[in-house]
Design a protein around this motif. Structure first.
Motif, short mmCIF file in Angstrom:
data_model
loop_
_atom_site.label_atom_id
_atom_site.label_comp_id
_atom_site.label_asym_id
_atom_site.label_seq_id
_atom_site.Cartn_x
_atom_site.Cartn_y
_atom_site.Cartn_z
N ARG A 22 41.15 40.90 44.35
CA ARG A 22 42.15 39.88 44.68
C ARG A 22 41.55 38.75 45.51
NH1 ARG A 22 47.55 41.28 43.89
NH2 ARG A 22 47.86 43.41 43.10
N LEU A 23 40.65 39.10 46.42
CA LEU A 23 39.99 38.08 47.23
C LEU A 23 39.15 37.17 46.36
CD1 LEU A 23 39.28 36.95 50.04
CD2 LEU A 23 37.46 38.64 50.17
N SER A 24 38.46 37.74 45.39
CA SER A 24 37.62 36.94 44.49
C SER A 24 38.43 35.99 43.64
CB SER A 24 36.80 37.88 43.59
OG SER A 24 35.98 38.74 44.35
N ARG A 25 39.65 36.38 43.30
CA ARG A 25 40.50 35.56 42.44
C ARG A 25 41.46 34.67 43.23
NH1 ARG A 25 42.30 40.37 38.18
NH2 ARG A 25 40.29 40.56 37.10
N LEU A 26 41.39 34.74 44.55
CA LEU A 26 42.35 34.02 45.38
C LEU A 26 42.12 32.51 45.29
CD1 LEU A 26 44.64 34.41 47.48
CD2 LEU A 26 42.88 34.31 49.25
N GLY A 27 43.18 31.77 45.01
CA GLY A 27 43.12 30.32 44.98
C GLY A 27 43.73 29.72 46.22
N PRO A 28 43.95 28.43 46.23
CA PRO A 28 44.57 27.77 47.40
C PRO A 28 45.96 28.34 47.68
CG PRO A 28 43.64 26.15 45.89
CD PRO A 28 43.61 27.46 45.16
#
Length: 331
Positions: free
Chosen positions: A160-166
């Motif tokens: 989830r951290l890797s895919r987290l956007g703004p």
């Protein structure tokens, strides 16, 4: 000898020492946790400083803050504090060089919390919230928090951290408010589970070389409390650690009916240990009584065991029995 230049923390410490205590305290709240620690240490090293060095620090402050945003909402808090601290002329000169304020750093509270507590908060939240919190931590703190989390949660959070956007400012503000509330609940829960009472005191005293001395010292303050702690220092289950000779002294002081009821609630090893210390005839009588004894109320069994433990303590106080772990006394 040329004096050594002051470090950044020392320069900040000089400023704080020049300010009114209330003003300095408010300014310290705007610093990160590690910065507060550094400044606190530096205050000890600049307790005595030349007036020229103080002027130099104020000049550096004015020059460097031309590149730093004002603290507080719209800079109002900082401007008020500066006027209170330095007076109108100098404060006006310093503030005139400051640029407009910037947006506060989200989740600044996390800098003051240990990784284990942050991990506990994340574990209780949705994984997406946990990923947002991890994204706002310094790398070393984030790594420590991740390591403190259960292994089965770590991969999902990393994904989830890797895919987290703004994340929008409104969402961050809402999460930060929720975090503050969760932190209050967590701290309250930790406080409510704090161990205390006579059992805790007895547990600690059981590890000292001379608990009797401490008991007598407590007795000088509160006789009843000393008795309550003493009752916790030796319990019925501790009979397993008394040798056969000591048990014989105990059994002589205990009536058979009480012993039978107490043994009803004892585990097999303790029961065998006590019976082995008795004569074969007395042990057989107790075993027969146990076989014929029906179900007993738990309170009755507990009372019988506590009574025997009390007899053991009395024997020890008279020097007729050596308690387990005691260096004094004899049978």
């Amino acid at each position: 000898m040329t004096p050594q230049p002051l470090t950044g923390a020392q320069q900040c410490a000089v400023l704080m020492l020049l300010l009114d205590e209330g003003v300095a305290a408010l300014l310290l709240r705007g610093l990160a946790a590690d910065e507060v620690r550094d400044v606190g240490d530096a205050m000890l090293s600049v307790a005595e400083i030349e007036p020229a060095a103080i002027d130099g620090v104020l000049d550096i402050f004015a020059a460097r803050h031309a590149e730093v945003a004002a603290l507080g909402r719209d800079g109002a808090q900082l401007r008020t504090l500066m006027h209170q601290a330095f007076g109108e002329p100098r404060a006006g000169a310093l503030l005139g060089r400051l640029p407009p304020p910037v947006t506060p750093v989200p989740f600044a509270t996390l800098a003051w919390i240990d990784p284990a507590t942050i991990a506990a908060l994340i574990e209780a939240e949705h994984p997406q919230v946990g990923a947002v919190l991890l994204a706002h931590l310094p790398a070393d703190t984030g790594a420590a928090v991740l390591a403190a989390l259960p292994p089965e949660l770590q991969p999902g959070l990393l994904v989830r951290l890797s895919r987290l956007g703004p994340v929008s400012a409104a969402t961050l503000a809402g999460l930060e408010a929720d975090l503050e509330q969760a932190l209050l609940v967590h701290r309250a829960a930790r406080a409510s589970t704090a161990r205390g009472g006579t059992a805790a005191a007895a547990l600690l005293m059981g590890g000292v070389a001379d608990p009797a001395r401490l008991i007598e010292a407590v007795r000088g303050v509160d006789d009843g409390l000393a008795d309550a702690i003493a009752e916790q220092l030796f319990v019925f289950a501790d009979l397993i650690r008394i040798d056969a000779r000591g048990l014989q002294a105990v059994v002589r002081e205990v009536d058979t009916e009480r012993l039978v009821v107490a043994l009803k609630g004892a585990d097999a090893p303790l029961r065998a240990h006590i019976l082995a210390a008795m004569s074969s005839r007395a042990a057989a009588q107790v075993e027969d009584a146990l076989m014929g004894l029906g179900p007993q109320k738990r309170d009755d069994v507990t009372a019988a065991q506590a009574g025997i433990a009390g007899i053991v303590r009395s024997l020890a106080e008279r020097g007729e029995l050596m308690l387990p772990g005691s260096g004094a006394g004899y049978v």
